[in-house]
Design a protein around this motif. Structure first.
Motif, PDB file in Angstrom:
ATOM      1  N   LEU A  36      -2.946  -0.080   1.543  1.00 31.23           N
ATOM      2  CA  LEU A  36      -3.502  -0.617   0.309  1.00 31.23           C
ATOM      3  C   LEU A  36      -2.730  -1.871  -0.069  1.00 31.23           C
ATOM      4  N   ASP A  37      -3.386  -3.026   0.029  1.00 27.92           N
ATOM      5  CA  ASP A  37      -2.779  -4.290  -0.378  1.00 27.92           C
ATOM      6  C   ASP A  37      -1.383  -4.469   0.210  1.00 27.92           C
ATOM      7  N   ASP A 200     -15.569   5.912   0.910  1.00 31.46           N
ATOM      8  CA  ASP A 200     -14.891   4.985  -0.005  1.00 31.46           C
ATOM      9  C   ASP A 200     -14.109   5.720  -1.078  1.00 31.46           C
ATOM     10  N   ASN A 201     -14.697   6.793  -1.618  1.00 32.66           N
ATOM     11  CA  ASN A 201     -14.065   7.477  -2.751  1.00 32.66           C
ATOM     12  C   ASN A 201     -13.864   8.974  -2.525  1.00 32.66           C
ATOM     13  N   PHE A 202     -14.032   9.416  -1.279  1.00 32.76           N
ATOM     14  CA  PHE A 202     -13.889  10.838  -1.010  1.00 32.76           C
ATOM     15  C   PHE A 202     -13.492  11.036   0.446  1.00 32.76           C
ATOM     16  N   ALA A 244      -9.548  -1.464  -3.649  1.00 35.80           N
ATOM     17  CA  ALA A 244      -9.234  -2.745  -4.292  1.00 35.80           C
ATOM     18  C   ALA A 244      -9.054  -2.628  -5.797  1.00 35.80           C
ATOM     19  N   ALA A 245      -9.092  -1.411  -6.333  1.00 34.40           N
ATOM     20  CA  ALA A 245      -8.951  -1.233  -7.785  1.00 34.40           C
ATOM     21  C   ALA A 245      -7.614  -1.780  -8.265  1.00 34.40           C
ATOM     22  N   LYS A 246      -7.592  -2.281  -9.487  1.00 31.82           N
ATOM     23  CA  LYS A 246      -6.366  -2.850 -10.038  1.00 31.82           C
ATOM     24  C   LYS A 246      -5.273  -1.798 -10.115  1.00 31.82           C
ATOM     25  N   HIS A 301      -1.392  13.960  -7.004  1.00 34.74           N
ATOM     26  CA  HIS A 301      -1.960  12.805  -7.706  1.00 34.74           C
ATOM     27  C   HIS A 301      -1.131  11.573  -7.378  1.00 34.74           C
ATOM     28  N   LEU A 302      -1.781  10.567  -6.830  1.00 34.85           N
ATOM     29  CA  LEU A 302      -1.122   9.320  -6.449  1.00 34.85           C
ATOM     30  C   LEU A 302      -1.555   8.215  -7.402  1.00 34.85           C
ATOM     31  N   LEU A 303      -0.584   7.479  -7.920  1.00 38.19           N
ATOM     32  CA  LEU A 303      -0.837   6.388  -8.862  1.00 38.19           C
ATOM     33  C   LEU A 303      -0.073   5.158  -8.401  1.00 38.19           C
ATOM     34  N   ILE A 304      -0.796   4.034  -8.227  1.00 37.59           N
ATOM     35  CA  ILE A 304      -0.165   2.778  -7.816  1.00 37.59           C
ATOM     36  C   ILE A 304      -0.562   1.703  -8.827  1.00 37.59           C
ATOM     37  N   PRO A 305       0.222   1.554  -9.898  1.00 40.76           N
ATOM     38  CA  PRO A 305      -0.125   0.552 -10.907  1.00 40.76           C
ATOM     39  C   PRO A 305       0.167  -0.874 -10.472  1.00 40.76           C
ATOM     40  N   SER A 306       1.029  -1.055  -9.465  1.00 43.03           N
ATOM     41  CA  SER A 306       1.335  -2.388  -8.951  1.00 43.03           C
ATOM     42  C   SER A 306       1.803  -2.264  -7.512  1.00 43.03           C
ATOM     43  N   ASP A 307       1.910  -3.393  -6.837  1.00 49.29           N
ATOM     44  CA  ASP A 307       2.272  -3.366  -5.423  1.00 49.29           C
ATOM     45  C   ASP A 307       3.669  -2.826  -5.185  1.00 49.29           C
TER      46      ASP A 307
END
Length: 746
Positions: A36-37, A200-202, A244-246, A301-307
């Protein structure tokens, strides 16, 4: 047992690293990789690749999917046999309930190391009863990560020897499936099937695994097999935002169920009987069987608020139940005969020996078979936040984690009476559940860690700190209160509050040579035993890694200085089976670990490849205190005694030949002799396990790109060798075994 949701406690766990630092080979875990990015994420790994393992300021070993596919082992003991610093004691030959030690820690039921699956604690009750009577089915594990020394400070509660994390098969990046089917001698069969897809989402993955065998031992005067039958089911389901979500988020549910029935015993053989036929079992063990059931639910639960910032939360609930129904002792005419005493001296204990072998008829209830009925629970929620940032000269990598955890062990046991008459074993009385052991052990723990990796030019400094706050409770209802009214309840509490620091340093002299050193505190919790102290040690290591064309490797020296070593009173170690810990006092463990790999035909254009890897481990142990242990394996301890079940020398070598569609591999493992009772000087014959060198082989032929035929051979020289004298008597290693199979994927 209070629920962990009496308050909300967040906890995250993740390891991240830039994909630009990885080569293609190290990213061969393709199905588990998420890109991811510019960031490669392993939600369940703590190391993730051989590249990262080689760049940690501490001893770290990574077993990749390619290595696992080389031999297609179903036995964790054989998978780990080439890892330096790992000491394994075999039991039933199939690796169902392994005993693993790291760097001189007691291997008994793997209770002195931290076992994890997908980054969460996986032993049945890691704090209150860590003996690993459950172990994940290795067919569904895609990589193994072994951490020792300063590299394991993030993982606990046991920080002395090290930690092992098993990364389960991941949701694939596209629609795919795999089928592995094999069969071999002793009517051994294995079937593994998985199917998964990613949108894409699953994404999802479902798995089924069956392992079974009739076993390689034979019970006197009986047609009952000595094998096992186990089934394992896993489902993983993930939903996520667009890549590509923010702010990227995903939620993954993992559900697992495994059941096993194994006709296994704790009863071994006398020396004379072992020499005559090591694969014999006495008739008195005919009823012995262990039934197990393990269930797991885990949410990630995975959270990526920034790179440069990542959070992952893992909430988990594991339950495990088992009833090991096995011969416990013999009682005739009011005299008790312990099984270990019978097998060590069958002449003095002739009455007991005749009873378990069926040489003579025995009276009713002479053979006492215990239902070691126990249930376990382990649940918690854990969090690690990872932050990376850099300036012109410096790089910073900060890992902060917290975990709230609860676990318990519930013993509700009884003893049935049996007799042997006319060469037949039958039950003569039924015991009342709860009249042998009737108690609950509980633990509540809050753990936290911080690890800071600071990089300046060629230098990496890695200070870390772990915190453990543990409340252990023992609730003993007594054998007379089977309804658990509490009339005779004995309650013991024990609280531990400890900081566990560590420090590592790594220096890259150039692209070919790296040196590292680490210092950290070793710790193991004491349980809920009055007078038992925590296990404390100061552990040192220094190592050197090198890569020069086709040659690579490392050499590491380690020294563990114990101010208090712990032992455990378990059946598996020849004790009474209470599970209670005891203080063993001061001790020292030191040694050397060596790993060397060389590709003899180092030519990228050659169609022929011949890689060789060799490992060597030297381990020296010395107890520094006098004490009486009360267990068979420890015995009466004097200053200078060696710790039992730890060989001084271990050596392993793996050689492979690859040519177009065909591969063949050989693996040899030498295990030095070792003592089964703590002592010093020459090892007495009745306390000795002789050295052995066991050779395995495997071959694979690719019919097509997706279909291959395979075979593996275990103990190809058919060596007869002993692996242990506990719990009771000598027990053999696996004899010659051969398996044929087919692998198909799409």
């Amino acid at each position: 047992m209070k629920t962990i949701f009496s308050f909300i406690f967040l906890s995250f766990s993740l390891t991240t690293f830039s994909q630009t630092t990885e080569n293609v080979e190290d990213l061969a875990l393709n199905d588990s990789v998420r890109k991811l990015d510019g960031v490669t994420l392993f939600g369940d790994a703590v190391v993730g690749s051989k590249f990262k393992a080689k760049n940690v300021a501490g001893s770290t070993y990574f077993i990749s999917p390619e290595e696992l596919k080389l031999f297609h082992y179903n036995d964790i003991n054989r998978i780990l046999r080439t890892v330096p610093g790992v000491n394994i004691v075999e039991e039933e030959g199939f690796g169902l309930r392994p005993s693993i030690g790291l760097r001189g820690t007691s291997p008994s039921r793997s209770s002195k190391i931290t076992l994890m699956e997908d980054g969460i604690l996986i032993a049945p009750a890691p704090y209150s009863a860590p003996a690993a009577y459950y172990f994940p089915t290795v067919n569904r594990i895609q990589s193994f990560e072994i951490l020792k020394g300063g590299s394991q400070i993030q993982y606990g509660p046991n920080t002395t020897g090290g930690a092992i994390n098993m990364v389960s098969n991941q949701i694939p990046s596209q629609f795919s499936g795999r089928v592995v089917a094999s069969m071999g001698n002793y009517d051994t069969r294995n079937t593994y099937v998985n199917l998964g897809d990613n949108f894409d989402n699953f994404g999802y993955l479902v798995e089924y695994n069956n392992r079974n065998s009739d076993g390689f031992k034979t019970i006197d005067f009986s047609n009952k097999n000595t094998g096992f039958d186990g089934n394992d089911y896993v489902g993983k389901f993930r939903i996520n935002t667009n890549a590509a979500a923010k702010i990227f988020q995903s939620l993954t549910l993992k559900a697992q169920l495994s059941e096993e029935s194994s006709n296994e015993t704790y009863l071994g053989l006398t020396d004379a009987d072992f020499d005559s036929n090591p694969y014999r079992r006495y008739l008195g063990s005919e009823a012995d069987n262990i039934d197990t059931k393990h269930e797991q639910i885990m949410l990630t639960h995975l959270l990526i608020p920034s790179d440069n910032f990542t959070l992952t939360t893992k909430a988990y609930n594991n339950t495990f139940s088992r009833n090991w129904y096995k011969l416990d002792n013999v009682r005739i005419n009011g005299t008790n005969y312990a099984l270990s005493d019978i097998l060590e001296d069958p002449i003095t204990n002739q009455i007991g020996y005749d009873a378990i072998t069926g040489t003579t008829d025995s009276p009713d209830n002479a053979l006492r078979v215990k239902a070691n009925n126990r249930s376990y629970g382990s649940k918690g929620i854990q969090t690690v936040a990872n932050l990376k940032f850099a300036s012109e000269k410096f790089k910073h990598d900060l890992d902060f984690g917290v975990r709230y955890h609860e676990d318990y062990e519930d013993r509700f046991q009884w003893v049935d009476g049996f007799a042997i008459q006319n060469k037949a074993l039958f039950r003569t009385s039924a015991g009342t559940p709860g009249t042998d052991a009737n108690r609950i052990l509980e633990a509540q723990a809050v753990a936290a860690h911080v690890l800071y990796n600071f990089t300046y030019n060629k230098l990496v400094l890695s200070p870390g700190l772990r915190y453990e706050n543990i409340l252990s409770t023992s609730l003993n209802y007594g054998n007379a209160d089977v309804d658990r009214t509490g009339a005779n309840l004995v309650k013991i509490n024990n609280r531990v509050d400890v900081f566990i620091p560590g420090m590592g340093a790594l220096y890259k002299f150039n692209d070919n040579y790296t040196g590292f050193a680490s210092l950290h505190k070793g710790f193991s919790p004491p349980g809920a035993v009055e007078g038992a102290d925590v296990e404390n040690s100061i552990n040192y290591e220094a190592g050197f890694r090198f890569t020069k064309k086709a040659l690579s490797g490392e050499i590491i020296g380690f020294y563990n200085d114990f101010s208090n070593l712990q032992g455990a009173d378990t059946n598996a170690s020849g004790g009474t089976g209470t599970g209670d810990l005891f203080n063993a006092g001061k001790a020292e463990v030191n040694g050397v670990e060596v790993l060397v790999s060389y590709n003899i035909l180092n030519n990228e254009n050659s169609k022929l490849k011949l890689p060789i890897t060799a490992t060597y481990t030297f381990t020296n142990t010395e107890l520094k205190s006098n004490f009486a242990s009360g267990t068979e394996a420890w015995g009466e301890i004097e200053v200078g005694d060696e710790i039992p079940y730890i060989p001084k020398n271990l050596f392993a070598i793996v050689a492979g030949l690859e040519y177009q569609k065909f591969t063949i591999s050989l693996s040899g493992k030498y295990t030095d002799e070792f003592r089964t009772v703590a002592g010093q000087g020459p090892i007495p014959a009745n306390q000795l396990i002789k050295s052995n060198f066991i050779v395995d082989a495997s071959a694979k032929y690719f019919l097509t790109e997706k279909i291959s035929l395979m075979t593996n051979l275990v103990n190809i020289l058919d060596k007869e060798y002993a692996v242990s004298r506990v719990p009771s008597g000598l027990r053999p290693g696996m004899p010659f075994g051969i398996n044929f199979g087919i692998t198909a994927q799409f």
